[in-house]
Structure formats: structure tokens, C-alpha cells
Motif scaffolding. Structure first.
Motif, mmCIF file in Angstrom:
data_model
loop_
_atom_site.group_PDB
_atom_site.id
_atom_site.type_symbol
_atom_site.label_atom_id
_atom_site.label_comp_id
_atom_site.label_asym_id
_atom_site.label_seq_id
_atom_site.Cartn_x
_atom_site.Cartn_y
_atom_site.Cartn_z
ATOM 1 N N ALA A 8 0.803 -1.224 0.000
ATOM 2 C CA ALA A 8 0.000 0.000 0.000
ATOM 3 C C ALA A 8 0.840 1.282 0.000
ATOM 4 C CB ALA A 8 -0.975 0.000 1.181
ATOM 5 N N PRO A 9 1.917 1.387 0.790
ATOM 6 C CA PRO A 9 2.722 2.612 0.725
ATOM 7 C C PRO A 9 3.331 2.857 -0.664
ATOM 8 C CG PRO A 9 3.202 1.404 2.740
ATOM 9 C CD PRO A 9 2.363 0.498 1.885
ATOM 10 N N THR A 56 0.562 3.999 -2.933
ATOM 11 C CA THR A 56 0.215 5.387 -2.604
ATOM 12 C C THR A 56 1.169 6.355 -3.290
ATOM 13 O OG1 THR A 56 -0.686 4.748 -0.456
ATOM 14 C CG2 THR A 56 -0.024 7.043 -0.714
ATOM 15 N N ARG A 57 2.444 6.070 -3.206
ATOM 16 C CA ARG A 57 3.431 6.947 -3.852
ATOM 17 C C ARG A 57 3.230 6.964 -5.356
ATOM 18 N NH1 ARG A 57 8.496 6.346 -6.294
ATOM 19 N NH2 ARG A 57 9.674 8.302 -6.286
ATOM 20 N N ALA A 68 -7.913 4.498 -7.524
ATOM 21 C CA ALA A 68 -7.479 5.634 -6.709
ATOM 22 C C ALA A 68 -7.191 6.852 -7.579
ATOM 23 C CB ALA A 68 -6.245 5.253 -5.890
ATOM 24 N N GLU A 74 0.287 9.198 -6.218
ATOM 25 C CA GLU A 74 0.589 10.616 -5.995
ATOM 26 C C GLU A 74 1.516 11.181 -7.069
ATOM 27 O OE1 GLU A 74 0.155 10.729 -1.113
ATOM 28 O OE2 GLU A 74 2.138 10.453 -2.013
#
Length: 306
Positions: A53-54, A57-58, A219, A61
Motif C-alpha cells: 500500500a505505501p 500510494t506513492r 485511486a 501521488e
């Protein structure tokens, strides 16, 4: 001992190629137990994506600014990974009205490989680079390289060409420390380990890739204003089922009855998002479109605009 014999005896360091330690008697199981084992092992796919997940996420973004400038999502893979890329790219248009021209799937062996194996295609690094050049990949594009092994030459060639063209590269691999993860701007490790059927990465490795691609693209679409609340307000109603869904979405968001929802959809050209703004603000389709345009298509911001 010959070099070939020595190589055959050397364990493959890729975890996806390992032999699962718990299922040496898989072929002896009755059908009920066999189904349970196969289904239970899929839970490892969810765990792998949660751990990633991290990294996801990056990737989201970093990808957003390029896509906001008009960039494209370019999916690259071979075999199962390539087909999963084709699937994710294809579903973005009916789900989010994402232009098909901005979701570009590249699969080793071309369209033929969607339905049948094209022998040797995944081993052609130059073909991967050529396909990226042929697609005109540039600085605003986001390339997702997908390979369970993390070593597929076609995908590595495509990734190198995309980076040279200035594109953002996201690499999804099910093995740590692989060339794909080392070369990508945004590496995403989906560490699913050995398969129940050894080496068959269409199982939980493929499931993890599917979940990760769904998560990444969904997302991105939420952040680009393709969703209001948790409603898919940019759905493209191309059949009776989706037309009914559009009516239900408008009614849920606004509290309008079916007649009012259908009238608003008719006036909005079938746009759920525009119909919602029309009904909640009691404005025309022209005004609703203007408000949405001013807020880059974000319905919530258009509704809160003073």
C-alpha cells in the motif's frame, strides 16, 4: 559436470518459481479439499497488496500531475500479466468515461496474445522498446510494467524506452530485488511467494496484480474527480443495465424520484455527474457543465462553489 547440468541444479532465486512446501500431495486431494486449498492460498494476494500500500500510494501521488496534464496510462506485460493490463485499461472507459485513447495496453505478441500464447514474444526486449516508441510514449505518460518474475525482457525493454522518453514508470513484480523493480521510478513489490501449483503465476501472483492494478487505477480516478462520494458518477451508460444504474445513482445522490432522475439524465446527455449537479442546485445542464468545468470535473467542488 556440465554448465547446463549445474544450472539445472541451481535453485531459482525467484520466490514465484519455488515449490510450495505445504502441498506436495495436491494431486491426491479430493475435490472439496482441493478447492479449499486453492481458494485459501489466494488470501496471500490480498496480504501482498496490503503490504504494498505505501508503494501504491506513492505511485498514485506521483502519477496524478502527469495525468492531470493530459497524460496516458500505458500498461505493459506478457502472458497473464499482459492480459491483466489489457483488462484494466479496457475497463476504465465504461467505468469512468476515461478516453480509450488515454489507456494504452501493450502486450508481448500483440492482440493475438490476448487469447493464445505467442511463443518467444516475452523474451524480445527490443520488441518492448519498439512498442513503446510506436505508441508515442512521452513525458506526461505513466507506464505500468507488470511482470510476476520481474525479469521479463519485453517489459524491461519497454520500461527502459519509456524512461528514456521521460515517462513515469511504475513496476509491479511478485519477486523482491528484480530488475523491473530496480529500474522503475515507482517499484511495487507484490510478494506472494510460491504458488500452490508451482510456478503457475496465474494464481495468487496474478490475483495480486489484478488487485494492485484495480487499486492504483481506481485511486487515480477518484482523485481525478471521477467519483462523487463513493458513486461512479462518470459511468458511461452503454446498455440497459448501465442505464438503470445511472438512474439509481442520480436518485441516491439527490433523493429525486425516478421521473426527475430520468429527465435530468436526458437533459444532461446521459451524464450522471451533470444530472446530480442540475438537481441538487436546481440549475440547467449548461450551468451544471460550467460549474463542473470550473472545478476540473469534481462534482463535490462544483456543488460547494459559491
Amino acid at each position: 559436470m556440465t554448465a547446463e547440468r549445474l544450472e539445472a541444479l541451481t535453485p531459482d532465486p525467484r520466490r514465484t518459481e519455488g515449490v510450495h512446501p505445504d502441498h506436495a500431495d495436491l494431486d491426491r486431494l479430493d475435490v472439496g479439499e482441493l478447492v479449499r486449498v486453492l481458494a485459501d492460498d489466494q488470501r496471500g494476494a490480498v496480504e501482498a497488496v496490503r503490504a504494498a500500500a505505501p508503494a501504491l500510494t506513492r505511485a498514485v501521488e506521483v502519477a496524478l500531475p502527469r495525468l492531470q496534464r493530459g497524460g496516458r496510462l500505458v500498461y505493459v506485460g506478457a502472458g497473464t500479466s499482459g492480459r491483466l493490463g489489457v483488462l484494466d485499461a479496457t475497463e476504465l472507459t465504461p467505468t469512468f468515461s476515461w478516453p480509450a485513447s488515454r489507456a494504452v495496453p501493450l502486450i508481448a505478441g500483440g492482440e493475438q496474445a490476448i487469447r493464445e500464447a505467442v511463443e518467444g514474444a516475452e523474451d524480445d526486449r527490443e520488441a518492448g522498446a519498439a512498442d513503446v516508441h510506436g505508441a508515442g510514449v512521452g513525458p506526461d505518460d505513466v507506464l505500468l510494467g507488470i511482470a510476476a518474475s520481474g525479469t521479463t525482457p519485453y517489459v524491461l525493454g519497454a520500461l527502459d524506452a519509456a524512461r528514456a522518453a521521460g515517462a513515469l514508470t511504475v513496476g509491479l513484480s511478485n519477486n523482491p530485488g528484480t530488475p523491473l523493480l530496480l529500474a522503475a521510478d515507482c517499484p511495487v513489490l507484490l510478494d506472494t511467494g510460491p504458488e500452490v501449483i508451482s510456478g503457475s503465476t496465474r494464481l495468487k501472483a496474478g490475483t495480486a496484480q489484478k488487485i494492485a492494478l484495480n487499486t492504483f487505477s481506481s485511486a487515480v480516478m477518484v482523485r481525478l474527480g471521477k467519483v462523487y462520494g463513493n458513486l461512479m458518477v462518470d459511468v458511461k451508460a452503454t446498455n440497459a443495465k448501465l442505464e438503470g444504474r445511472a438512474v439509481r445513482l442520480v436518485r441516491h445522490a439527490t433523493g429525486a424520484d425516478e421521473i426527475a432522475a430520468r429527465e435530468a439524465l436526458s437533459g444532461s446527455g446521459g451524464s450522471v455527474k451533470v444530472a446530480i449537479v442540475m438537481l441538487l442546485l436546481n440549475v440547467s445542464a449548461t450551468e451544471a457543465n460550467a460549474r463542473l468545468d470550473a472545478q476540473n470535473g469534481h462534482a463535490r467542488a462544483a456543488l460547494e462553489e459559491e
